[in-house]
Design a protein around this motif. Structure first.
Motif, PDB file in Angstrom:
ATOM      1  N   MET A 238       0.765  -1.087  -0.120  1.00  0.00           N
ATOM      2  CA  MET A 238       0.021   0.147  -0.086  1.00  0.00           C
ATOM      3  C   MET A 238       0.897   1.238  -0.063  1.00  0.00           C
ATOM      4  SD  MET A 238      -2.993  -1.410   0.132  1.00  0.00           S
ATOM      5  CE  MET A 238      -4.164   0.146   0.479  1.00  0.00           C
TER       6      MET A 238
ATOM      7  N   VAL B 228      -0.878   2.328   6.656  1.00  0.00           N
ATOM      8  CA  VAL B 228      -2.203   1.311   6.801  1.00  0.00           C
ATOM      9  C   VAL B 228      -1.691   0.588   8.437  1.00  0.00           C
ATOM     10  CG1 VAL B 228      -3.062  -0.857   6.136  1.00  0.00           C
ATOM     11  CG2 VAL B 228      -2.215   0.454   4.458  1.00  0.00           C
TER      12      VAL B 228
ATOM     13  N   ARG C  97      -6.762   1.906   6.276  1.00  0.00           N
ATOM     14  CA  ARG C  97      -5.836   2.810   5.175  1.00  0.00           C
ATOM     15  C   ARG C  97      -6.143   4.319   5.498  1.00  0.00           C
ATOM     16  NH1 ARG C  97      -6.456   3.775  -1.182  1.00  0.00           N
ATOM     17  NH2 ARG C  97      -8.370   4.698  -0.439  1.00  0.00           N
TER      18      ARG C  97
ATOM     19  N   SER D 237     -11.019   2.377   4.340  1.00  0.00           N
ATOM     20  CA  SER D 237     -10.536   3.518   4.018  1.00  0.00           C
ATOM     21  C   SER D 237     -11.139   4.433   5.148  1.00  0.00           C
ATOM     22  CB  SER D 237     -10.738   4.408   2.841  1.00  0.00           C
ATOM     23  OG  SER D 237      -9.893   3.333   1.755  1.00  0.00           O
TER      24      SER D 237
END
Length: 322
Positions: free
Chosen positions: A75, A79, A106, A132
């Motif tokens: 990523m 994260v 995230r 997210s």
């Protein structure tokens, strides 16, 4: 091989090609180690020692950590672990089951795309879920070598899939780690889009400082819900010989003590003897001790309530007679 073994072990099992390149270890060299069975590829760019991967076949906690670190390696944004997986890392109590998923969050900031949009299908790991959230100002830390959200966010995100009593037990555990009610509520308001978060937030006020196990938390809730007043938690007692001990629950107006006994509390005969002496000293102070087990408070809570009311009546008669 020696260089990788010195830098990575079961405590920090995952490494990337980029990390090894800084040590002067090239990608062809890593691939050669993989062919020889020394290195295990988890996903594109993320590897671990084959010995750690083999160990993880019988160690689910290690397996989850390897998956989490491997997913994080792919990523571009920060994260962190969250949910029940984060509770496992922080050693917060969960019901008698392990996390089903490796839940990660995230830091989206202004990026509102789905969390998995930045992960190619061939690199997605089974059992890993990524959401997210805007983590601006979020308390983050590291536990067991894995980046993780703080205890407050962990308790709230781990609670959303639990029964109400276990949610409160989780919040009690967070309070033991010096999280406040206000911090838990603040997380609930910022993560409100998480399914179940609104219901979890309504239970925060039921959390109390002092409960030392889910058994004690659930016992308190079940007793109070059946008409008993809130007990004092973790009360110390002394006599002429000094400190006797700390009890789970205490109703001072009644001079009644409540003790929630775990299944393995008295496996050792010496522990049983010490507890007998402790209880004799408490009774010598004119106190009444009522005990119950997991099975009793779970299956027959009204019976436990009845014993406590009976202890109160006995205490009142004794004091009136005195």
């Amino acid at each position: 091989r020696r260089q990788i073994a010195r830098g990575f072990d079961d405590a920090m099992p995952v490494f990337t090609l980029r990390q090894l390149a800084k040590w002067g270890i090239s990608r062809p060299e890593v691939l050669a180690l993989q062919r020889r069975g020394y290195v295990q590829r988890i996903r594109h760019g993320a590897y671990c020692l084959a010995s750690s991967w083999e160990l993880a076949k019988n160690d689910e906690a290690l397996h989850r950590r390897i998956l989490a670190l491997s997913a994080m390696a792919g990523m571009s944004q920060p994260v962190y672990a969250c949910g029940p997986f984060a509770a496992e890392l922080h050693q917060l109590p969960l019901p008698s089951r392990e996390p089903t998923f490796v839940d990660l969050v995230r830091d989206s900031r202004r990026d509102t795309r789905p969390a998995q949009s930045g992960v190619q299908p061939r690199n997605r790991l089974e059992g890993v879920r990524i959401v997210s959230r805007d983590l601006t100002g979020e308390i983050v830390t590291s536990a067991a070598g894995v980046p993780v959200v703080g205890v407050a966010a962990t308790a709230m995100t781990a609670s959303v899939g639990l029964a109400d009593e276990y949610r409160v037990a989780l919040f009690d555990a967070a309070l033991r780690l010096e999280v406040t009610h206000d911090e838990l509520k603040e997380i609930g308001s910022r993560w409100v889009s998480t399914k179940g978060m609104t219901d979890a937030s309504r239970l925060v006020d039921l959390a109390r400082v002092g409960a030392e196990s889910p058994l004690e938390s659930i016992s308190r809730l079940r007793l109070v819900n059946r008409g008993l007043p809130e007990p004092v938690l973790q009360q110390d007692f002394h006599d002429s010989r000094g400190f006797i001990g700390r009890v789970d629950m205490w109703w001072p107006d009644w001079r009644v003590i409540g003790e929630a006994d775990g299944l393995d509390k008295y496996d050792n005969p010496q522990d049983l003897r010490r507890e007998k002496i402790r209880e004799d000293r408490l009774r010598a102070l004119g106190l009444i001790v009522v005990r119950w087990t997991w099975n009793e408070i779970w299956d027959f809570p009204s019976d436990v309530v009845g014993r406590i009311w009976a202890a109160r009546a006995r205490s009142m008669r004794t004091r009136q007679a005195g």
